[in-house]
Design a protein around this motif. Structure first.
Motif, PDB file in Angstrom:
ATOM      1  N   SER A 151      33.270  34.149  37.604  1.00 60.12           N
ATOM      2  CA  SER A 151      32.289  33.731  38.610  1.00 60.12           C
ATOM      3  C   SER A 151      30.871  33.764  38.054  1.00 60.12           C
ATOM      4  O   SER A 151      30.013  32.977  38.459  1.00 60.12           O
ATOM      5  N   ALA A 152      30.605  34.697  37.124  1.00 63.29           N
ATOM      6  CA  ALA A 152      29.270  34.808  36.527  1.00 63.29           C
ATOM      7  C   ALA A 152      29.018  33.732  35.480  1.00 63.29           C
ATOM      8  O   ALA A 152      27.894  33.626  34.966  1.00 63.29           O
ATOM      9  N   GLU A 153      30.048  32.948  35.169  1.00 72.23           N
ATOM     10  CA  GLU A 153      29.925  31.876  34.182  1.00 72.23           C
ATOM     11  C   GLU A 153      29.321  32.383  32.874  1.00 72.23           C
ATOM     12  O   GLU A 153      28.353  31.834  32.340  1.00 72.23           O
ATOM     13  N   VAL A 154      29.906  33.447  32.370  1.00 73.60           N
ATOM     14  CA  VAL A 154      29.463  34.035  31.104  1.00 73.60           C
ATOM     15  C   VAL A 154      29.628  33.008  29.982  1.00 73.60           C
ATOM     16  O   VAL A 154      30.691  32.385  29.855  1.00 73.60           O
ATOM     17  N   PRO A 155      28.608  32.793  29.169  1.00 76.87           N
ATOM     18  CA  PRO A 155      28.723  31.812  28.076  1.00 76.87           C
ATOM     19  C   PRO A 155      29.881  32.160  27.134  1.00 76.87           C
ATOM     20  O   PRO A 155      30.093  33.324  26.794  1.00 76.87           O
ATOM     21  N   LYS A 156      30.571  31.149  26.687  1.00 80.63           N
ATOM     22  CA  LYS A 156      31.747  31.338  25.844  1.00 80.63           C
ATOM     23  C   LYS A 156      31.401  32.069  24.551  1.00 80.63           C
ATOM     24  O   LYS A 156      32.180  32.895  24.060  1.00 80.63           O
ATOM     25  N   GLU A 157      30.227  31.805  23.991  1.00 86.66           N
ATOM     26  CA  GLU A 157      29.869  32.426  22.715  1.00 86.66           C
ATOM     27  C   GLU A 157      29.708  33.942  22.838  1.00 86.66           C
ATOM     28  O   GLU A 157      29.849  34.665  21.844  1.00 86.66           O
ATOM     29  N   LYS A 158      29.393  34.429  24.042  1.00 88.93           N
ATOM     30  CA  LYS A 158      29.255  35.871  24.231  1.00 88.93           C
ATOM     31  C   LYS A 158      30.578  36.603  24.028  1.00 88.93           C
ATOM     32  O   LYS A 158      30.604  37.801  23.732  1.00 88.93           O
ATOM     33  N   LEU A 159      31.688  35.894  24.233  1.00 85.57           N
ATOM     34  CA  LEU A 159      33.007  36.516  24.129  1.00 85.57           C
ATOM     35  C   LEU A 159      33.811  35.992  22.950  1.00 85.57           C
ATOM     36  O   LEU A 159      35.021  36.205  22.863  1.00 85.57           O
ATOM     37  N   SER A 160      33.128  35.326  22.026  1.00 86.95           N
ATOM     38  CA  SER A 160      33.833  34.634  20.944  1.00 86.95           C
ATOM     39  C   SER A 160      34.571  35.575  20.003  1.00 86.95           C
ATOM     40  O   SER A 160      35.509  35.167  19.306  1.00 86.95           O
ATOM     41  N   SER A 161      34.184  36.851  19.952  1.00 83.93           N
ATOM     42  CA  SER A 161      34.855  37.793  19.046  1.00 83.93           C
ATOM     43  C   SER A 161      36.225  38.224  19.561  1.00 83.93           C
ATOM     44  O   SER A 161      37.074  38.673  18.788  1.00 83.93           O
ATOM     45  N   LEU A 162      36.439  38.108  20.885  1.00 84.07           N
ATOM     46  CA  LEU A 162      37.669  38.616  21.494  1.00 84.07           C
ATOM     47  C   LEU A 162      38.885  37.799  21.062  1.00 84.07           C
ATOM     48  O   LEU A 162      38.885  36.570  21.118  1.00 84.07           O
ATOM     49  N   ARG A 163      39.922  38.503  20.662  1.00 89.71           N
ATOM     50  CA  ARG A 163      41.206  37.866  20.359  1.00 89.71           C
ATOM     51  C   ARG A 163      42.170  37.979  21.538  1.00 89.71           C
ATOM     52  O   ARG A 163      43.130  37.239  21.635  1.00 89.71           O
ATOM     53  N   ALA A 164      41.876  38.932  22.450  1.00 89.18           N
ATOM     54  CA  ALA A 164      42.702  39.103  23.649  1.00 89.18           C
ATOM     55  C   ALA A 164      42.003  40.075  24.576  1.00 89.18           C
ATOM     56  O   ALA A 164      41.146  40.859  24.155  1.00 89.18           O
ATOM     57  N   VAL A 165      42.325  40.004  25.873  1.00 93.63           N
ATOM     58  CA  VAL A 165      41.940  41.044  26.821  1.00 93.63           C
ATOM     59  C   VAL A 165      43.216  41.614  27.426  1.00 93.63           C
ATOM     60  O   VAL A 165      44.226  40.919  27.555  1.00 93.63           O
ATOM     61  N   THR A 166      43.163  42.895  27.765  1.00 94.93           N
ATOM     62  CA  THR A 166      44.311  43.537  28.414  1.00 94.93           C
ATOM     63  C   THR A 166      43.977  43.718  29.885  1.00 94.93           C
ATOM     64  O   THR A 166      42.838  43.967  30.267  1.00 94.93           O
ATOM     65  N   ALA A 167      44.997  43.593  30.736  1.00102.15           N
ATOM     66  CA  ALA A 167      44.805  43.729  32.175  1.00102.15           C
ATOM     67  C   ALA A 167      46.054  44.334  32.776  1.00102.15           C
ATOM     68  O   ALA A 167      47.168  43.943  32.423  1.00102.15           O
ATOM     69  N   GLY A 168      45.868  45.300  33.689  1.00104.90           N
ATOM     70  CA  GLY A 168      47.079  45.872  34.259  1.00104.90           C
ATOM     71  C   GLY A 168      46.881  46.975  35.266  1.00104.90           C
ATOM     72  O   GLY A 168      47.835  47.672  35.596  1.00104.90           O
ATOM     73  N   THR A 169      45.672  47.179  35.810  1.00101.30           N
ATOM     74  CA  THR A 169      45.514  48.238  36.800  1.00101.30           C
ATOM     75  C   THR A 169      46.151  47.859  38.131  1.00101.30           C
ATOM     76  O   THR A 169      46.428  48.720  38.953  1.00101.30           O
ATOM     77  N   THR A 170      46.385  46.573  38.363  1.00104.94           N
ATOM     78  CA  THR A 170      47.019  46.090  39.579  1.00104.94           C
ATOM     79  C   THR A 170      47.584  44.712  39.285  1.00104.94           C
ATOM     80  O   THR A 170      47.547  44.240  38.146  1.00104.94           O
ATOM     81  N   PHE A 171      48.112  44.031  40.317  1.00105.00           N
ATOM     82  CA  PHE A 171      48.722  42.721  40.129  1.00105.00           C
ATOM     83  C   PHE A 171      47.751  41.751  39.469  1.00105.00           C
ATOM     84  O   PHE A 171      46.600  41.639  39.873  1.00105.00           O
ATOM     85  N   VAL A 172      48.242  41.046  38.452  1.00104.75           N
ATOM     86  CA  VAL A 172      47.438  40.040  37.757  1.00104.75           C
ATOM     87  C   VAL A 172      48.072  38.678  38.006  1.00104.75           C
ATOM     88  O   VAL A 172      49.192  38.415  37.572  1.00104.75           O
ATOM     89  N   SER A 173      47.370  37.841  38.733  1.00107.28           N
ATOM     90  CA  SER A 173      47.891  36.512  39.020  1.00107.28           C
ATOM     91  C   SER A 173      47.980  35.695  37.730  1.00107.28           C
ATOM     92  O   SER A 173      47.020  35.642  36.959  1.00107.28           O
ATOM     93  N   PRO A 174      49.117  35.042  37.477  1.00109.53           N
ATOM     94  CA  PRO A 174      49.192  34.186  36.282  1.00109.53           C
ATOM     95  C   PRO A 174      48.193  33.037  36.336  1.00109.53           C
ATOM     96  O   PRO A 174      47.739  32.562  35.298  1.00109.53           O
TER      97      PRO A 174
END
Length: 504
Positions: A264-287
């Motif tokens: 929603s914050a429309e974070v620029p793609k280059e700010k996250l370019s180093s990430l190879r993956a994010v982990t998620a799992g504290t609750t249901f994650v919609s596909p």
């Protein structure tokens, strides 16, 4: 593999100048953290708290909590987690109910008169821990409350479950469980601490509250792997993004509510370019949410499944699994970790065929009973022919409406499919005729116009059976969330009660 307690001991070989914990733009060195940990340990030793002693900590996301954790776990003591986000009266009640021998808390908590007086009356020794100062505030020269003796499976942590679907319960996590959880994570990811010089290498970002298993586990794993820690006081999009960008992180945790906030914050793609993956799992994650994030940033979402009772995750995705299976197994939470067995059973405990939904049971060294017994969870799930796990709801969340079973998550998914709905929560309300009926509460997407309740009901009728359609749909500015960013059911009910009283 180096054990957690042994790994904590290895920190003393690090340089005192090594950067250890970052908050904002400020780094605390190992020398500073070590000095505080040694002071805490010295005070605990002075009052008679040796191995096995139970120490309560008001566990905020701050450097003092990290130092206290080292002092407590490093000497084989037990940490009793106390939630700093609760009102002081509730923290006080929690202390009296759990009855640790010693409590460590910020000075601000001790300045609450009832807190200090109540602990003193209960015979609990207490210390204010702020900056490099450790000052006794309650109790005598030694502890008088007895700690458990001759425990065959000693406890490392006592903490609350999230309590999102009912009253939280305090559970023990043994050293065996934590060691098994660390081993499982390393086996799943193929990574470990290695032979690096302590407090070098990539940092670990901890954005969840330490009083929750996700945040606490993040700190314990970082300490066991001797990695520097970036500790956010609380999750914010700006803080998370800046930490990822500054340290060029390859993997970072991002719960689903936080993931939606980043989108929603429309974070620029280059700010996250180093990430190879994010982990998620504290609750249901919609596909759908996972796919939207991946499409926007080109970053795969490694969904995990776990629980406080397991000391963390017991199943999940890896990047290779996503590359090979995601399109065919979309909606799954991944495969069981190495050494973890899972099955679905009916209410009588009979094992169900592959693909059939039932109560999920787990057999793992991460459970409280060990490797040779099955532990029944509150989750409804099934495993497919390729051993992928699917969570289909919660047994204790099921709404029985006139004899028909309604799974809240099924209704939530139908509501989330509406373009104006950001997120939804559904619960059962008592009904004299039908037993229970489903009630929904929605949070609108940013910039979305208010949507009529009748329109939403008509929308979900195309996806649900008649008895699954909510009798009432409330709209709130934001769904209330716990420290793990799950919807807090108790606060939600309070909001609904207020809304309904206003309508009346």
């Amino acid at each position: 593999m180096t054990g957690i307690r042994e790994a904590l001991g290895l920190l003393w070989s690090a340089s005192d100048d090594a950067k250890m914990v970052q908050q904002g733009k400020t780094w605390s060195t190992w020398g500073e953290v070590r000095s505080l940990a040694e002071k805490v340990d010295a005070e605990l030793t002075r009052v008679g708290c040796s191995e096995g002693a139970r120490i309560g900590v008001v566990l905020g996301n701050r450097v003092e909590s990290v130092a206290s954790l080292i002092a407590i776990l490093g000497k084989g003591r037990t940490i009793i987690t106390l939630n700093p986000m609760q009102p002081p009266a509730r923290v006080t009640a929690d202390v009296v109910a759990s009855l640790p021998q010693v409590v460590l808390a910020p000075k601000s908590m001790w300045d609450e008169n009832d807190f200090e007086v109540t602990l003193a009356e209960a015979g609990i020794v207490g210390f204010a821990v702020d900056g490099l100062d450790v000052v006794q505030r309650a109790g005598g020269p030694e502890v008088t409350i007895e700690a458990p003796k001759d425990v065959s499976d000693p406890v490392a942590v006592e903490m609350f479950t999230s309590g999102t679907t009912g009253p939280p319960k305090r559970i023990p996590l043994t050293w065996r469980q934590l060691e098994a959880a660390l081993d499982a994570v390393h086996s799943h990811t193929g990574k470990g601490g290695g032979q690096r010089e302590p407090l070098t290498g990539r940092v670990s970002l901890v954005s969840l509250a330490m009083v929750h298993i996700g945040g606490l586990w993040g700190v314990i794993q970082a300490l066991a792997e001797a990695r520097p820690i970036v500790l956010l006081p609380r999750f914010t999009v700006e803080g998370w993004v800046e930490a990822v960008y500054e340290h060029q992180l390859r993997v970072a945790g991002l719960p689903p509510a936080a993931m939606r906030s980043v989108l929603s914050a429309e974070v620029p793609k280059e700010k996250l370019s180093s990430l190879r993956a994010v982990t998620a799992g504290t609750t249901f994650v919609s596909p759908d949410l996972a796919d939207e994030f991946t499409e926007r940033y080109g970053i795969p979402v490694m969904i995990m499944y776990g629980a406080t009772e397991f000391g963390g995750a017991v199943a999940g995705w890896t990047k290779p699994l996503i590359g090979e299976w995601w399109t065919r197994k979309r909606g799954s939470v991944g495969r069981p970790f190495p050494g973890v067995k899972m099955r679905a059973v009916d209410e009588n405990g009979e094992v169900l065929p592959i693909g059939t939904t039932g109560r999920l049971e787990v057999c793992s060294s991460q459970t409280g009973t060990g490797t040779n017994q099955w532990v029944r969870t509150s989750d409804l799930a099934h495993l497919d022919e390729d051993n992928f796990l699917y969570i289909d709801g919660r047994a204790d969340d099921a709404i029985i409406r006139g004899g028909f079973k309604v799974q809240p998550e099924t209704v939530c998914n139908a509501l989330r499919a509406h373009a104006s709905v950001l997120d939804a929560s559904v619960y059962g309300r008592a009904d004299e005729r039908l037993g229970q009926v489903p009630v929904a509460v929605i949070e609108l997407a940013e910039g979305a116009a208010p949507v009529d309740e009748a329109e939403l009901k008509e929308f979900v009728r195309n996806q649900l059976t008649g008895y699954e359609v909510p009798v009432t749909i409330h709209t709130v500015d934001a769904l209330p969330r716990s420290v793990s960013l799950k919807v807090d059911r108790r606060r939600l009910l309070e909001m609904v009660a207020e809304l309904e009283s206003t309508r009346v």
